[in-house]
Motif scaffolding. Structure first.
Motif, PDB file in Angstrom:
ATOM      1  N   UNK A 147       0.553  -1.051  -0.327  1.00  0.00           N
ATOM      2  CA  UNK A 147      -0.064   0.075  -0.022  1.00  0.00           C
ATOM      3  C   UNK A 147       0.387   1.094  -0.137  1.00  0.00           C
ATOM      4  N   UNK A 148       2.188   1.548   0.865  1.00  0.00           N
ATOM      5  CA  UNK A 148       3.009   2.090   1.115  1.00  0.00           C
ATOM      6  C   UNK A 148       3.546   2.801  -0.449  1.00  0.00           C
ATOM      7  N   UNK A 149       3.715   1.677  -1.279  1.00  0.00           N
ATOM      8  CA  UNK A 149       4.389   1.958  -2.417  1.00  0.00           C
ATOM      9  C   UNK A 149       3.205   1.858  -3.912  1.00  0.00           C
ATOM     10  N   UNK A 150       2.368   2.122  -3.407  1.00  0.00           N
ATOM     11  CA  UNK A 150       0.860   1.770  -4.616  1.00  0.00           C
ATOM     12  C   UNK A 150       0.839   3.033  -5.420  1.00  0.00           C
ATOM     13  N   UNK A 151       0.331   4.031  -4.908  1.00  0.00           N
ATOM     14  CA  UNK A 151       0.553   5.855  -5.736  1.00  0.00           C
ATOM     15  C   UNK A 151       1.961   6.010  -6.389  1.00  0.00           C
ATOM     16  N   UNK A 152       2.991   5.538  -5.917  1.00  0.00           N
ATOM     17  CA  UNK A 152       4.854   6.927  -6.567  1.00  0.00           C
ATOM     18  C   UNK A 152       4.840   5.447  -7.520  1.00  0.00           C
TER      19      UNK A 152
END
Length: 163
Positions: A147-152
């Motif tokens: 989840x932490x790296x999904x948007x980037x």
């Protein structure tokens, strides 16, 4: 009134034994402090590599391996896998192990090519076959998309959507 020599001797005796001073006869504390300063200043002069987006930067990189310096084309890297203090570069025909962190290597390689999918893995966008809600795939290999790296990660990929 001039001070007599006997009065000076009495004053010296009252002060007790002479304390060691930082004169030329005892330079060790000065040398130690200089060594600490030089070591901390040396860290400021580490040369950082240029990014591939800079004009005149190389299309290939050389990484240190047990055989020597091995030439690597960044577009051939399929994915990066961090394991403790080591990092594995997975290529189609071989695997190269480095003693660097994932963040350090990602700064050195072209930013438009590799994108991090979780804390320990980064994938080459050119080799991606599928991007799902919780995973990405390169051929048969599946990588968890946290989840932490999904948007980037999604911002690294060009998405053409219908509606």
């Amino acid at each position: 009134m001039p001070v007599k020599r006997s009065m000076m001797a009495d004053l010296d005796a009252a002060q007790g034994p002479a304390k060691p001073s930082l004169r030329r006869d005892r330079p060790w504390p000065i040398i130690r402090s200089l060594n600490k300063t030089l070591k901390s200043d040396a860290q400021k002069f580490i040369v950082k590599p240029r990014h591939a987006s800079d004009p005149g930067s190389p299309d290939v990189y050389f990484v240190k391996d047990t055989r020597g310096l091995v030439r690597i084309d960044p577009s051939h890297i399929q994915y990066l896998q961090a394991d403790g203090n080591y990092l594995e570069l997975h290529l189609p025909d071989r695997r190269v192990v480095l003693r660097n962190s994932l963040a350090e290597v990602l700064k050195m390689l072209p930013p438009y090519l590799l994108c991090q999918v979780n804390r320990a893995q980064a994938v080459n966008i050119q080799h991606l076959d599928l991007i799902g809600p919780e995973e990405v795939r390169i051929g048969e290999l599946a990588f968890t998309l946290s989840k932490h790296y999904r948007e980037p990660f999604i911002s690294c990929v060009q998405v053409i959507s219908g509606r």
